[in-house]
Design a protein around this motif. Structure first.
Motif, PDB file in Angstrom:
ATOM      1  N   ILE A  96       1.035  -1.389  -0.148  1.00  0.00           N
ATOM      2  CA  ILE A  96      -0.054   0.042  -0.133  1.00  0.00           C
ATOM      3  C   ILE A  96       0.684   1.224   0.197  1.00  0.00           C
ATOM      4  O   ILE A  96       0.517   2.297  -0.546  1.00  0.00           O
ATOM      5  CB  ILE A  96      -1.253  -0.003   1.183  1.00  0.00           C
ATOM      6  CG1 ILE A  96      -1.984   0.845   0.862  1.00  0.00           C
ATOM      7  CG2 ILE A  96      -0.244   0.185   2.533  1.00  0.00           C
ATOM      8  CD1 ILE A  96      -3.388   0.801   1.794  1.00  0.00           C
ATOM      9  N   GLY A  99       1.745   3.429  -3.122  1.00  0.00           N
ATOM     10  CA  GLY A  99       1.044   4.288  -3.916  1.00  0.00           C
ATOM     11  C   GLY A  99      -0.281   3.512  -4.602  1.00  0.00           C
ATOM     12  O   GLY A  99      -0.391   2.519  -4.497  1.00  0.00           O
ATOM     13  N   GLY A 100      -1.206   4.528  -4.923  1.00  0.00           N
ATOM     14  CA  GLY A 100      -2.590   3.842  -5.599  1.00  0.00           C
ATOM     15  C   GLY A 100      -3.519   3.659  -4.682  1.00  0.00           C
ATOM     16  O   GLY A 100      -3.305   3.904  -3.538  1.00  0.00           O
ATOM     17  N   ASP A 101      -4.590   3.606  -5.218  1.00  0.00           N
ATOM     18  CA  ASP A 101      -5.906   3.553  -4.407  1.00  0.00           C
ATOM     19  C   ASP A 101      -6.433   1.947  -4.137  1.00  0.00           C
ATOM     20  O   ASP A 101      -7.207   1.672  -4.921  1.00  0.00           O
ATOM     21  CB  ASP A 101      -6.979   4.569  -5.046  1.00  0.00           C
ATOM     22  CG  ASP A 101      -8.271   4.753  -4.094  1.00  0.00           C
ATOM     23  OD1 ASP A 101      -7.950   4.682  -2.862  1.00  0.00           O
ATOM     24  OD2 ASP A 101      -9.121   5.496  -4.755  1.00  0.00           O
ATOM     25  N   LEU A 103      -7.256   0.490  -1.487  1.00  0.00           N
ATOM     26  CA  LEU A 103      -8.584  -0.013  -0.793  1.00  0.00           C
ATOM     27  C   LEU A 103      -9.852   0.501  -1.550  1.00  0.00           C
ATOM     28  O   LEU A 103     -10.870  -0.583  -1.434  1.00  0.00           O
ATOM     29  CB  LEU A 103      -8.548   1.102   0.664  1.00  0.00           C
ATOM     30  CG  LEU A 103      -7.688   0.667   1.608  1.00  0.00           C
ATOM     31  CD1 LEU A 103      -7.676   1.489   2.806  1.00  0.00           C
ATOM     32  CD2 LEU A 103      -7.920  -1.076   2.067  1.00  0.00           C
ATOM     33  N   ALA A 104      -9.961   1.366  -2.415  1.00  0.00           N
ATOM     34  CA  ALA A 104     -11.170   1.792  -3.317  1.00  0.00           C
ATOM     35  C   ALA A 104     -11.543   0.685  -4.185  1.00  0.00           C
ATOM     36  O   ALA A 104     -12.406   0.144  -4.483  1.00  0.00           O
ATOM     37  CB  ALA A 104     -11.188   3.104  -3.724  1.00  0.00           C
ATOM     38  N   ALA A 105     -10.059   0.281  -4.974  1.00  0.00           N
ATOM     39  CA  ALA A 105     -10.296  -0.789  -6.026  1.00  0.00           C
ATOM     40  C   ALA A 105     -10.755  -2.216  -5.395  1.00  0.00           C
ATOM     41  O   ALA A 105     -11.600  -2.682  -6.182  1.00  0.00           O
ATOM     42  CB  ALA A 105      -9.130  -0.983  -6.780  1.00  0.00           C
ATOM     43  N   GLN A 108     -14.473  -1.761  -4.457  1.00  0.00           N
ATOM     44  CA  GLN A 108     -15.253  -1.715  -5.667  1.00  0.00           C
ATOM     45  C   GLN A 108     -15.398  -3.403  -6.176  1.00  0.00           C
ATOM     46  O   GLN A 108     -16.619  -3.798  -6.446  1.00  0.00           O
ATOM     47  CB  GLN A 108     -15.027  -0.908  -6.789  1.00  0.00           C
ATOM     48  CG  GLN A 108     -15.822  -1.043  -7.894  1.00  0.00           C
ATOM     49  CD  GLN A 108     -15.349   0.099  -9.001  1.00  0.00           C
ATOM     50  OE1 GLN A 108     -14.072   0.574  -9.040  1.00  0.00           O
ATOM     51  NE2 GLN A 108     -16.003  -0.014 -10.206  1.00  0.00           N
TER      52      GLN A 108
END
Length: 181
Positions: A96, A99-101, A103-105, A108
């Protein structure tokens, strides 16, 4: 004077009796015996097998043991798939900080159901009914017996009457002498 001589010669009489032969041939005694043939038959009936198990399964009419086996297999595959997904998501969460999102990915992906599969097919599938055929057999065993022929010949009956030749003196010989003056 003169002498007259008159001679009579002897005469033979011959009578002949012909020989007679009569032959009678009685027919022979013939007996013919023909034992009947014996027939032994062994038959193996033909066998037709029709297995509709797959056709019934295509219509979701399965035996309970098959349902249990399929449910166990599907549960095992779902567990492996879940294990793979959780493991991949755990690896993503470990990184984590890169970087990057993440948790959101993941939220979804976990909240959306998988896309529905639309498939058109025939129920039951073609050739799902298995047909097997074993032809029957017929074995014939003939036991034949030869004819029994018994012949009893009868001898010919011969009647024979021998012929005969009879000689008789029909006229005796004579000599007559006359003195004629």
């Amino acid at each position: 004077m003169r002498l007259e001589m008159q001679a009579t010669f002897p005469q033979l009489a011959i009578s002949i009796e012909r020989a007679q032969m009569e032959i009678r041939q009685p027919p022979a005694d013939v007996s013919i015996e023909q034992p009947p043939a014996q027939l032994e038959m062994k038959t193996t009936p033909p066998r037709l097998t029709i297995d509709q198990t797959e056709a019934w399964a295509d219509m979701d009419l399965k035996h309970i043991f098959r349902r249990i086996a399929e449910a166990a297999q599907e549960g095992y595959e779902n567990w492996l798939s879940y294990l793979e997904t959780v493991s991949a998501q755990g690896d993503e969460l470990m990184r984590i900080e890169q970087g990057g999102d993440v948790l959101a990915a993941q939220a979804q992906a976990n909240s959306e159901p998988p896309p529905l599969e639309v498939n058109i097919g025939l129920v039951p599938r073609p050739f799902s009914v298995k047909i097997g055929f074993e032809p029957g057999r017929l074995e014939l065993n003939w036991q034949t017996y030869g004819a029994r022929i018994h012949i009893e010949p009868r001898p010919a009956q011969i009647d024979y009457k021998p012929g005969a030749v009879h000689f008789d003196l029909a006229r005796h010989n004579s000599l007559r002498i006359d003195v004629v003056t």
